[in-house]
Design a protein around this motif. Structure first.
Motif, PDB file in Angstrom:
ATOM      1  N   LEU A  90      47.918  12.198  67.744  1.00 22.51           N
ATOM      2  CA  LEU A  90      46.649  12.312  68.414  1.00 22.51           C
ATOM      3  C   LEU A  90      46.200  11.393  69.585  1.00 22.51           C
ATOM      4  O   LEU A  90      46.721  10.302  69.575  1.00 22.51           O
ATOM      5  N   PHE A 106      38.599  11.886  70.557  1.00 25.54           N
ATOM      6  CA  PHE A 106      39.922  12.415  70.404  1.00 25.54           C
ATOM      7  C   PHE A 106      40.075  13.708  70.696  1.00 25.54           C
ATOM      8  O   PHE A 106      39.353  14.693  70.810  1.00 25.54           O
ATOM      9  N   GLY A 107      41.471  13.870  71.099  1.00 26.96           N
ATOM     10  CA  GLY A 107      41.769  15.399  71.316  1.00 26.96           C
ATOM     11  C   GLY A 107      41.951  16.143  70.090  1.00 26.96           C
ATOM     12  O   GLY A 107      41.992  15.582  68.820  1.00 26.96           O
ATOM     13  N   PRO A 108      42.538  17.397  70.285  1.00 22.40           N
ATOM     14  CA  PRO A 108      42.890  18.111  68.739  1.00 22.40           C
ATOM     15  C   PRO A 108      44.082  17.755  68.423  1.00 22.40           C
ATOM     16  O   PRO A 108      44.425  18.461  67.330  1.00 22.40           O
TER      17      PRO A 108
ATOM     18  N   GLU B  41      41.450  19.842  64.116  1.00 19.90           N
ATOM     19  CA  GLU B  41      40.616  18.974  65.077  1.00 19.90           C
ATOM     20  C   GLU B  41      40.967  17.689  65.039  1.00 19.90           C
ATOM     21  O   GLU B  41      41.361  17.185  64.203  1.00 19.90           O
ATOM     22  N   GLY B  42      40.766  17.021  66.111  1.00 15.96           N
ATOM     23  CA  GLY B  42      40.803  15.494  66.077  1.00 15.96           C
ATOM     24  C   GLY B  42      39.217  14.936  65.433  1.00 15.96           C
ATOM     25  O   GLY B  42      38.414  15.629  65.293  1.00 15.96           O
ATOM     26  N   PRO B  43      39.541  13.652  65.093  1.00 17.64           N
ATOM     27  CA  PRO B  43      38.319  12.774  64.461  1.00 17.64           C
ATOM     28  C   PRO B  43      37.149  12.911  65.502  1.00 17.64           C
ATOM     29  O   PRO B  43      37.287  12.600  66.497  1.00 17.64           O
TER      30      PRO B  43
END
Lengths: 115, 109
Positions: A90, A106-108, B41-43
């Motif tokens: 991440l 944050f990105g995916p 997904e990201g946090p």
């Protein structure tokens, strides 16, 4: 504004190979951080860059390296891949130097699988 | 590195139930952030708490910061399937975020 983008989203490599992951922060953001997420260890900090300078590095072997370019885009590289490097990587960006109070976006993530 | 312990590790509940998850440390937090991460997904940051005893509300979510700033809780009222995800607490330390391992929440209809 576009969010944090990471490429590629998925990657499969074999042991011993090397890999480069890319992160484009939100426009105007100058801080980029990288994290490794695994089921066993959770989210672990890799490194943080601000204006092309690494300000902090986590407790990872030297096989993990990164850099930031003048346009704030960042790359991380893992050499001599091991099975244990399989993880979600991440990237996060923020806008100011005040890391502690700034929101991290944050990105995916990039899902890396090492076979 | 400050160790953050989250509990429970997993939680599976029915829609409409209430729940509380916890984040604890043996050291004082400078500040504490709560994130939710959905699969793939990201946090995403939900809230930052800074002052001991602080309570913040975000719709059906209530965040509390302990008086001694060593613990925090997240309470969800009338959980919905959309609340499903991994809830993470984190504290900043030297240009890095130190994360707990998270509570994985599943809300079924």
């Amino acid at each position: 504004k576009a969010g944090v983008t990471q490429t590629p989203r998925y990657l499969i490599k074999t042991r011993g190979q090397q890999v480069t992951l890319s992160c484009s922060p939100i426009s105007g953001h100058r801080s980029v951080s990288w994290y490794q997420q695994t089921p066993g260890q959770g989210l672990q900090f890799l490194f943080e860059y601000f204006s092309e300078t690494q300000r902090n590095k986590g407790n990872f072997p030297g096989r993990f390296s990164g850099r930031q370019f003048s346009n704030s885009r960042s790359e991380m590289n893992v050499s001599t891949l091991e099975l244990g490097d399989s993880a979600l990587y991440l990237c996060a960006s923020s806008s100011t130097t005040a890391f502690d109070t700034d929101t991290q976006y944050f990105g995916p993530g990039t899902r890396l699988t090492v076979l | 590195t400050q160790l953050l312990e989250q509990s429970p590790q997993f939680l599976s509940i029915q829609e409409g139930e209430n729940l509380t998850v916890y984040c604890n440390s043996s050291s004082v937090f400078s500040s504490l952030q709560w994130y939710r991460q959905e699969p793939g997904e990201g946090p995403v940051l939900l809230v930052t708490v800074v002052t001991g005893g602080e309570v913040k509300k975000l719709k059906r979510l209530t965040f509390q910061f302990g008086d001694a700033r060593k613990d925090s809780s997240l309470h969800i009222t009338a959980a919905q399937p959309g609340d499903t995800g991994l809830y993470l607490c984190a504290t900043p330390s030297g240009y890095a975020l130190n994360f707990g391992k998270g509570t994985s929440l599943l809300v079924t209809p």
